[in-house]
Motif scaffolding. Structure first.
Motif, short mmCIF file in Angstrom:
data_model
loop_
_atom_site.label_atom_id
_atom_site.label_comp_id
_atom_site.label_asym_id
_atom_site.label_seq_id
_atom_site.Cartn_x
_atom_site.Cartn_y
_atom_site.Cartn_z
N THR A 70 0.84 -1.20 0.00
CA THR A 70 0.00 0.00 0.00
C THR A 70 0.87 1.25 0.00
O THR A 70 0.60 2.20 -0.74
CB THR A 70 -0.96 -0.01 1.21
N ILE A 109 0.93 4.41 -2.60
CA ILE A 109 0.79 5.80 -2.14
C ILE A 109 1.99 6.62 -2.61
O ILE A 109 1.83 7.72 -3.15
CB ILE A 109 0.65 5.85 -0.61
N ASN A 142 2.09 7.42 -6.34
CA ASN A 142 1.13 8.44 -6.74
C ASN A 142 1.39 9.80 -6.11
O ASN A 142 0.68 10.75 -6.40
CB ASN A 142 -0.29 7.97 -6.40
N SER A 143 2.41 9.89 -5.25
CA SER A 143 2.67 11.14 -4.52
C SER A 143 3.99 11.79 -4.87
O SER A 143 4.26 12.89 -4.42
CB SER A 143 2.67 10.86 -3.01
N VAL A 188 3.79 8.51 3.51
CA VAL A 188 2.93 7.39 3.90
C VAL A 188 2.24 7.70 5.22
O VAL A 188 2.89 8.04 6.21
CB VAL A 188 3.77 6.08 4.03
#
Length: 178
Positions: A102, A106, A109-110, A171
């Motif tokens: 996960t 994250i 995409n960041s 995160v």
């Protein structure tokens, strides 16, 4: 290696430096590993799957340790960051497989400006073939944890700190178990 009259060719893995018997296993130009080392990694995956109840919780850790030990020069910068992120999250923050995967999503995409991390000359004493040769599931579990810890510790502290900070910045804390 010579054994009696038989000559067995071997090859040294450019990533982990393991000396392994030559194999017809296919090469993978995306990773800095010999065909024999890739085969050993596949064999370790098979062993993990055979003993999934005992070793399944280490699946992502195994992949991250292997990739952090086999960084190819010129590879996309995201690769070593993700491998080290997985090692950091498991070893220092107690995060499991799903938490790490996960976090990778994250982070992907960041961020689009990944730091350039260069693998150290030595990436731990243990290799995937050592882990596989450790014995039964309990011994392999212990060897896998030691291997991952060695690989993480082999990277320069400044690179590990960059990964720690990037992970903490991107995160959410709920993915850290400690």
């Amino acid at each position: 290696m010579k054994s009696g009259d038989d000559t067995h060719e071997s090859t040294r893995c450019p990533g982990c430096r393991a000396e392994l018997p030559t194999t017809p296993w296919p090469e993978n130009p995306k990773i800095n590993a010999s065909a024999a080392c890739l085969k050993a990694s596949g064999d370790l995956l098979g062993f993990e799957l055979e003993h999934q109840l005992k070793l399944g919780y280490l699946h992502q850790l195994r992949m991250d340790a292997y990739h952090a030990q086999h960084v190819r020069v010129g590879a996309p910068r995201i690769g070593p960051v993700f491998a080290l992120n997985g090692l950091y999250m498991f070893l220092e923050r107690g995060s499991g497989n799903l938490d790490v995967r996960t976090a990778h999503g994250i982070m992907a995409n960041s961020c689009d400006d990944w730091p350039e991390l260069v693998a150290p000359a030595e990436v731990g004493r243990l290799t995937t073939s050592d882990v596989l040769a450790a014995g039964g599931p309990e011994e392999v579990e212990k060897a896998m944890l030691t291997w991952a810890d060695e690989v993480w510790a082999s990277w320069p502290e400044n690179d590990r700190e960059v990964v720690r900070e990037l992970t903490i910045d991107l995160v959410p804390a709920r993915y850290f178990r400690r």
